[in-house]
Write an enzyme that holds these catalytic residues in place. Structure first.
Site, PDB file in Angstrom:
ATOM      1  N   CYS A 178       0.498   8.777   4.769  1.00 51.41           N
ATOM      2  CA  CYS A 178       1.211   7.783   3.959  1.00 51.41           C
ATOM      3  C   CYS A 178       0.819   8.005   2.503  1.00 51.41           C
ATOM      4  O   CYS A 178      -0.358   8.190   2.194  1.00 51.41           O
ATOM      5  CB  CYS A 178       0.802   6.382   4.411  1.00 51.41           C
ATOM      6  SG  CYS A 178       1.129   5.124   3.165  1.00 51.41           S
TER       7      CYS A 178
ATOM      8  N   LYS B 217      -4.778   3.489  -6.810  1.00 52.08           N
ATOM      9  CA  LYS B 217      -4.654   2.047  -6.620  1.00 52.08           C
ATOM     10  C   LYS B 217      -5.966   1.512  -6.049  1.00 52.08           C
ATOM     11  O   LYS B 217      -6.474   2.033  -5.064  1.00 52.08           O
ATOM     12  CB  LYS B 217      -3.510   1.789  -5.636  1.00 52.08           C
ATOM     13  CG  LYS B 217      -3.318   0.343  -5.260  1.00 52.08           C
ATOM     14  CD  LYS B 217      -2.240   0.240  -4.186  1.00 52.08           C
ATOM     15  CE  LYS B 217      -2.092  -1.158  -3.674  1.00 52.08           C
ATOM     16  NZ  LYS B 217      -1.792  -1.235  -2.253  1.00 52.08           N
TER      17      LYS B 217
END
Ligand code: MSP
Length: 540
Positions: free
Chosen positions: A163, A314
């Site tokens: 992902c 992130k």
């Protein structure tokens, strides 16, 4: 839920300014990234309350799905026990600590939510919007989302795909599921975006959504039958509802959908859904299509914020970069924390957190520019006028420039914070004004004027100190939504309430720039230091 001002300033049926945060997964404890959006929503709603509007601020937790179930299993407890523990021990206490004045806290395991969700999907099923079919594809449990092959990164082996958000292997899922006819909504969605150009903000987010919807939308798999931690489909209890379809409905179930029509009419459609940019499609594509299918109005705006980054990635618990907000508030204090992220990062763009930058802003903007101004003015009113605020009998050009500067600051801050969600721009305008007042004192040199005992000298000194105190009165009002404890301390130190102005929460943005509101004669006291000198940085 923290205590809030009286919100009942308008009639019962007037539409409320309704703001929501995403509801957070409780697989782990909150980190700075989660708190970022929640603080932004709090500032936005407090700003609207300060305008005297009726406001409703919603946050909550997303408790179903595989991610939570697996976490609970790994910890040897039931999913419900896990959720209860995390909500009570981690999430709610953090929002209280950060002075988040939410009006409600919705949990997706509450019956007030699950019962309405079942009615909602049953209605879509009855309308033929949901059908049974099969699907197989790569699934990321971290995102709780099927992925397109084109969205994946290569993994360690030839067969492994990762992902792109979580950098973890995706799983192959093959199931007989129920599907929502999302593909039928492309043209209507595009029409809606065109008619409502402000629906998705910022522009980069809007463009991303447009590009996505302009390609053919696929129908959405909305049920799972390989595990049972979710809301059962009322017509086929072997399936639970896909966690996102369940979660999105929190925005209406908490607002009284299906249970309190009067409240629902007052609250829905929401004014602003605040979301992180990674969950934009759910809110700007899937959610609107579901609402269209149900015949409900669409939210007025979906505003996406960027990510807080660490080392170019992130910030997240899964890559071990999640920093707890209390690691920062214990050093900088809650109000400085609330201020810093909104001031330092333009809302909508990614930004990096750095201890050094926070320290620099704390020292120059909060402690030196603002905190020192407040303590100097209080000290001088104490020293030269025994703490009784004198009247400004010699208001001249220099003073008018301050009053004009204030009017500009209020105007700009109201537009930028209240309408554009440009928190950094609004705060910059307020702090520009604080700088202007500092400059005024440097020019006027009240400490020198104090040596002149003539009537004229006293009038000059009185006017300078009144002007500075009155500027602080307005600054307390403007900063109240952002730094409520600090603003309250300042309000007390100015003696504003006792002098007849009333509580700080009762002041409005519209009257903040009315020059001369602080009554002469107010008892000004030195009070606490607003931003104490920082201790040494704690060892890592
Ligand atoms: N449960 C879903 C949301 C359902 S809303 C109907 C979810 N939860 S989450 O806990 O994973 O993320 C919640 C929000 O936190 C998202 O908006 C996400 O963008 C935000 N953030 C998580 N990490 C972040 C940063 N490092 N920086 C800024 N926001 C980030 O998704």
């Amino acid at each position: 839920m923290a205590a809030t001002a009286d919100h009942s300033t308008t009639g019962a049926s007037a539409p409320a300014y309704y703001v929501s945060t995403p509801i957070y997964y409780v697989n782990d404890r909150p980190h700075l990234g989660h708190a970022y959006t929640t603080v932004a929503g709090d500032v936005l709603t407090r700003w609207h309350r300060q305008r005297g509007e009726k406001v409703w601020y919603l946050t909550g937790t997303d408790e179903h799905g595989q991610k939570i179930m697996r976490t609970a299993e790994a910890n040897g407890v039931s999913p419900q026990e896990w959720c209860d523990k995390l909500v009570e021990e981690a999430w709610k206490p953090l929002w209280e600590h950060l002075e988040i004045a939410n009006d409600d806290f919705i949990r997706t395991t509450e019956e007030r939510h699950t019962a309405r969700v079942q009615e909602f999907v049953q209605d879509l099923f009855d309308k033929g919007e949901i059908y049974k079919g099969g699907y197989s594809g790569p699934y990321c449990v971290g995102c709780e989302e099927f992925k397109l092959p084109s969205e994946l990164l290569d993994g360690a082996t030839e067969d492994e795909k990762l992902c792109s958000v979580h950098k973890r292997p995706v799983e192959w899922l093959e199931e007989e599921n129920y599907f929502f006819r999302l593909s039928a909504y492309g043209p209507r969605l595009l029409e809606f975006y065109a008619a409502n150009p402000d629906f998705i903000q910022p522009a980069s987010a809007r463009n991303e959504v447009l590009r996505f919807v302009e390609q053919d939308l696929k129908d959405l798999s909305i049920s799972r039958s390989t595990f049972d931690w979710g809301v059962p489909l009322p017509w086929d209890e072997k399936h639970v509802l896909y966690v996102w379809v369940d979660a999105l409905q929190n925005y209406i179930t908490a607002a009284g959908y299906g249970s309190d029509p009067e409240r629902f009419a007052e609250l829905w459609p929401a004014s602003v859904h605040l979301v992180g940019k990674d969950i934009l499609r759910f809110h700007a594509v899937i959610w609107p299509a579901m609402l269209m299918a149900a015949g409900l109005p669409l939210p007025k705006r979906v505003v996406a914020n960027g990510w807080l980054m660490v080392g170019g990635e992130k910030m997240s618990k899964s890559n071990l970069t999640g920093i707890a907000p209390t690691d920062l508030t214990s050093h900088f204090g809650v109000d400085a924390y609330r201020y810093y992220f909104l001031r330092a990062i333009p809302f909508g763009t990614d930004g990096s957190f750095s201890w050094e930058d926070f320290t620099a802003r704390y020292t120059s903007e909060l402690a030196n520019d603002f905190g020192n101004l407040a303590s100097r003015v209080a000290a001088m009113v104490g020293k030269y006028f025994d703490g009784a605020l004198p009247a400004a009998t010699a208001h001249g050009e220099a003073e008018q420039a301050i009053a004009d500067g204030l009017a500009r600051a209020v105007d700009t801050a109201d537009r930028k914070i209240g309408e554009e969600l440009d928190f950094a721009g609004g705060l910059a305008a307020i702090f520009e004004f604080v700088k202007q007042v500092n400059g005024y004192l440097t020019e006027q040199e009240p400490w020198k004027v104090a040596k002149d005992d003539s009537e004229e000298g006293r009038a000059r000194l009185a006017t300078i100190l009144y002007t500075a105190a009155e500027a602080l009165r307005a600054t307390a009002v403007l900063l109240n939504p952002v730094m409520p404890s600090t603003a309250e301390k300042l309000w007390t130190s100015l003696g504003a309430e006792a002098a007849g102005l009333g509580a700080l929460s009762a002041q409005t943005v519209a009257t903040a720039a009315d020059w001369g509101r602080l009554p002469a004669g107010a008892t000004v006291t030195k009070g606490e230091i607003l931003f104490p000198r920082l201790e040494e940085k704690p060892a890592a």
